[in-house]
Design a protein around this motif. Structure first.
Motif, PDB file in Angstrom:
ATOM      1  N   ASN A 190      -0.542  -0.222  -6.874  1.00  0.00           N
ATOM      2  CA  ASN A 190      -0.561   0.355  -5.526  1.00  0.00           C
ATOM      3  C   ASN A 190      -1.387   1.634  -5.542  1.00  0.00           C
TER       4      ASN A 190
ATOM      5  N   THR B 270      -2.513  -2.727  -2.178  1.00  0.00           N
ATOM      6  CA  THR B 270      -1.924  -3.242  -3.415  1.00  0.00           C
ATOM      7  C   THR B 270      -2.810  -4.329  -3.999  1.00  0.00           C
TER       8      THR B 270
ATOM      9  N   GLN C  66       0.473   3.902  -8.422  1.00  0.00           N
ATOM     10  CA  GLN C  66       1.744   3.434  -8.962  1.00  0.00           C
ATOM     11  C   GLN C  66       1.581   2.010  -9.478  1.00  0.00           C
TER      12      GLN C  66
ATOM     13  N   ALA D  92       1.716  -7.919 -12.201  1.00  0.00           N
ATOM     14  CA  ALA D  92       2.050  -6.535 -11.883  1.00  0.00           C
ATOM     15  C   ALA D  92       1.310  -6.147 -10.612  1.00  0.00           C
TER      16      ALA D  92
ATOM     17  N   ASN E   9       3.876  -1.340 -10.724  1.00  0.00           N
ATOM     18  CA  ASN E   9       5.207  -1.952 -10.683  1.00  0.00           C
ATOM     19  C   ASN E   9       5.142  -3.368 -11.265  1.00  0.00           C
ATOM     20  N   PRO E  10       5.893  -3.636 -12.358  1.00  0.00           N
ATOM     21  CA  PRO E  10       6.747  -2.708 -13.110  1.00  0.00           C
ATOM     22  C   PRO E  10       5.937  -1.787 -14.000  1.00  0.00           C
ATOM     23  N   GLU E  11       6.547  -0.642 -14.368  1.00  0.00           N
ATOM     24  CA  GLU E  11       5.821   0.341 -15.171  1.00  0.00           C
ATOM     25  C   GLU E  11       5.610  -0.147 -16.599  1.00  0.00           C
TER      26      GLU E  11
END
Length: 733
Positions: free
Chosen positions: A306, A257, A287, A303, A289-291
């Motif tokens: 990942n 991450t 990914q 943000a 997070n948050p999108e």
């Protein structure tokens, strides 16, 4: 009543009553085309005793469309105000009907009864313009013109409905206006700071009141202009899987991450989408997070990115590289600063390498195969040093932050030449140990994008680094001599290309921001890092300047790069002009580039290669300025005769060069092919001949250089597979 033989017109009524200050009234005019041709009609209304102003009524339509003979046009006239201010009584209105296609006209007369208004208003208020623009914390004056149409002086109270905190002093004014005169009052306006006021339109109203009559208003818009930037950071930029003790078997660690940081230092409310690109990104699960990221003014937003790669059970650690590009919802201020971030992820196999060393050592003992000496990352630039003799010297540089030197063998293969000087770092910036110090001239702590050798003596090499520094080494000793950095440049703007004038007394450098800098020096004296001369286009035309070319007479400097922008700089006046592209179907987005430009020897012919695989020729002696009225921040255009344009590849053509005799143009790019295009005596491509294939490699070719020797023309290439290759090209075949 006069009757026209070609225009037939009539009124829906002969009398109209109007009360100023009340509702508008209207009447209709019907016009019939009695001519033998198509005709359009227009109206003009004049009031007896009034001028030719038309702001007291409104027409619908303003001008009719052309109608065929016998067809009818219906006009609607709406009376908005009295044509004679402060008049009560009957006014004769003359309705003039005419047509641009017909020589005759028709006049009708209507009686307008003007009744006294319920409340007499002797004030008129207006703004010289409806829209005002201002940056945060700056001051703009809003002038208000107030007129007294009465016969007595008036005391007027003015009020501005903008935020009171934006109006220094007061939002109200009291002024005395003499009879039948007008006065201009001013409201200074200063919006709040960048982090407290959003860039948008702010409607406001100026209200004027007096003891006589009702209040009158003037409406305007204050536009707060965008300013500032979006800061983008990644912490950390380098990670590995597993994060701890990678030399032990570990099958649970599958992802890593990265923390992304965005600081909104602008007055634009932004939302943000992230794009992770690169060859390695396609093989990983990613990914965010948050999108959906919302970036409030003046705040820092975090943000998590990942990345989950496919981790092999055995093998060598994988070095993955990703480019993270944030896309802002409002791009008026450009992209983030920096526009992208490069992330590195080192992925170790589940079974550590030391468990396989015994087997590997046996294989190496059985099948000994010497490892060729290469760079540790893709080659960015190659350049020949020296113009005499049979076997010249080749220099190359790479993303591994090293400069290597190669000798040309009789078989045309590059052989590492020389060794790293004592006291220099032993590791490149790839965190990998070079296989051999042989052929290493120098190592920097930054990736090197470009090289330039002093043209006169060929004894010094200048390298453009990723952090905006020019580093200089002695070619004969490998000793670092000095560095160049504009003291007025606080950024780490990467250098994409370097170029010398023929006398080696002027050095040009192009940057990722599109800026061009030049340094001058006296003869046989080194360059000094005093403030450089800066060539810069307006912000809205900013681009990554990937390549430079200097005309043979050294009067024109060409820079080209992102957005397929090609700028011609007058060396004497520093005046920029953008070369106008004739082909409107060209892609000119953020990912479209001119990768290389080159002048034909002793010629005004300029060649350019682009990301769509095209090569274009222009004659700069046949140019003219495009006539147009330009704002101060716009970039002038220049049209030059386009001699030829053809598609040399289906992918990017990254490097082009002319042979010294100007008979061939050599090109190379992402398809791995090095092609030679035959040119006519006029310097344009020969349409009847197919290109000659010099070589094909299984990697993207990033750089070319050529030199004419006793053995013929030698061509050097650098590619993404970290290899430097040499070819001998027979120009007489």
């Amino acid at each position: 009543m006069l009757t026209s033989s070609v225009i037939d017109a009539s009124l829906t009524t002969q009398n109209v009553t109007f009360r100023p200050g009340g509702s508008s009234v209207s009447f209709g005019v019907s016009v019939i085309n009695r001519s033998d041709r198509f005709a359009s009609f227009q109206l003009e209304i004049q009031a007896a005793g009034a001028g030719k102003q038309s702001n007291w009524y409104h027409l619908s339509p303003d001008v009719s469309t052309a109608k065929p003979p016998g067809d009818r046009t219906n006009f609607q006239v709406e009376i908005l105000d009295s044509p004679l201010p402060n008049f009560v009584g009957v006014v004769n209105l003359t309705v003039r009907v005419s047509s641009p296609q017909l020589p005759e006209e028709r006049r009708l007369v209507l009686r307008l009864m003007i009744e006294p208004s319920g409340e007499l208003n002797l004030l008129r208020v207006r703004l010289p313009t409806e829209r005002f623009q201002v940056y945060p914390r700056n001051i703009v004056d809003i002038p208000v013109i107030v007129k007294n149409i009465g016969s007595q002086p008036l005391e007027v109270h003015l009020q501005c409905t903008l935020e009171t905190t934006w109006l220094p002093g007061s939002s109200e004014r009291r002024i005395q206006i003499p009879a039948n005169e007008e006065i201009t009052a001013t409201f200074p306006c200063q919006p709040l700071g960048v982090d407290r006021v959003v860039s948008r339109d702010y409607p406001f109203v100026i209200i004027a009141k007096s003891l006589i009559g009702s209040a009158v208003e003037a409406h305007g818009i204050l536009e707060v202009l965008p300013v500032g930037f979006m800061r983008f950071e990644v912490q950390p930029q380098k990670q590995r899987i597993p994060a701890k003790r990678p030399w032990f078997p570990n099958w649970r660690s599958r992802s890593s991450t990265f923390q992304l940081l965005f600081k909104n230092n602008s007055n634009l409310l932004q939302t943000l989408d992230l794009e992770v690109r690169g060859r390695d990104a396609k093989r990983c699960k990613i990914q965010v997070n948050p999108e959906n990221l919302v970036l409030p003014l003046g705040e820092t937003t975090f943000a998590n990115l990942n990345i989950s790669p496919r981790r092999s059970w055995v093998g060598w650690p994988q070095k993955l590289k990703f480019e993270v590009k944030p896309w802002l919802s409002d791009p008026r201020l450009g992209s983030c600063d920096p526009a992208t971030q490069i992330l590195f992820l080192k992925v170790f196999p589940i079974v550590p390498l030391w468990l396989l060393l015994a087997l590997l050592s046996m294989i190496v003992a059985i099948v000994f195969r010497p490892i060729p000496i290469t760079h540790l990352a893709g080659v960015n630039a190659v350049q020949f040093s020296g113009t005499s003799g049979r076997l010249p010297l080749v220099m190359s540089t790479s993303d591994d932050c090293s400069i290597r030197t190669w000798g040309v063998t009789n078989w045309g293969t590059p052989k590492p030449l020389g060794a790293l000087s004592k006291g220099t770092l032993a590791k490149t910036c790839t965190d990998a140990q070079p296989k051999s110090s042989q052929g290493l001239l120098a190592i920097s702590d930054q990736a090197i994008r470009s090289l330039a050798l002093t043209p006169v003596k060929n004894n010094q090499v200048f390298a453009g680094l990723e952090n905006g520094i020019v580093q200089v080494w002695d070619i004969n000793t490998g000793k670092e001599l000095y560095t160049l950095k504009d003291p007025k440049d606080p950024t780490s703007d990467r250098i994409l290309d370097l170029m010398f004038t023929r006398n080696s007394l002027t050095l040009y450098a192009s940057y990722g921001s599109g800026i061009i800098r030049s340094w001058q020096r006296p003869r046989d004296v080194r360059f000094d890092s005093k403030p450089a001369k800066v060539l810069e286009v307006p912000d809205r035309y900013a681009y990554q300047a990937w390549t430079l070319a200097l005309s043979p007479d050294e009067k024109t400097l060409v820079s080209a790069g992102q957005f397929k922008r090609l700028v011609l700089w007058n060396v004497a006046t520093s005046e920029p002009r953008q070369l106008r592209l004739l082909d409107r179907d060209q892609n000119r987005g953020e990912n479209d580039f001119f990768w290389d430009v080159s002048f034909a020897p002793n010629s005004s012919i300029l060649a350019a290669s682009d990301s769509d695989g095209y090569i274009t020729f222009w004659n700069l002696n046949q140019c003219q300025k495009t006539p147009q009225k330009l704002a101060k921040e716009q970039l002038p255009q220049q049209s030059c005769v386009q001699l030829a344009r053809w598609q040399a590849s289906k992918t990017s053509v990254r490097s082009i060069l002319f042979t010294p005799d100007r008979r061939w143009l050599v090109s190379a790019g992402d398809d791995g092919q090095i092609l030679a295009w035959h040119l006519t005596t006029k310097g344009t491509p020969e349409p009847t001949q197919k290109p000659k294939r010099i070589a094909t490699v299984h990697s993207k070719i990033t750089s070319l250089d050529a030199i004419d020797t006793e053995e013929g023309v030698w061509i050097a290439s650098g590619s993404d597979d970290a290899r430097v290759r040499l070819y001998r090209f027979d120009i007489d075949e």
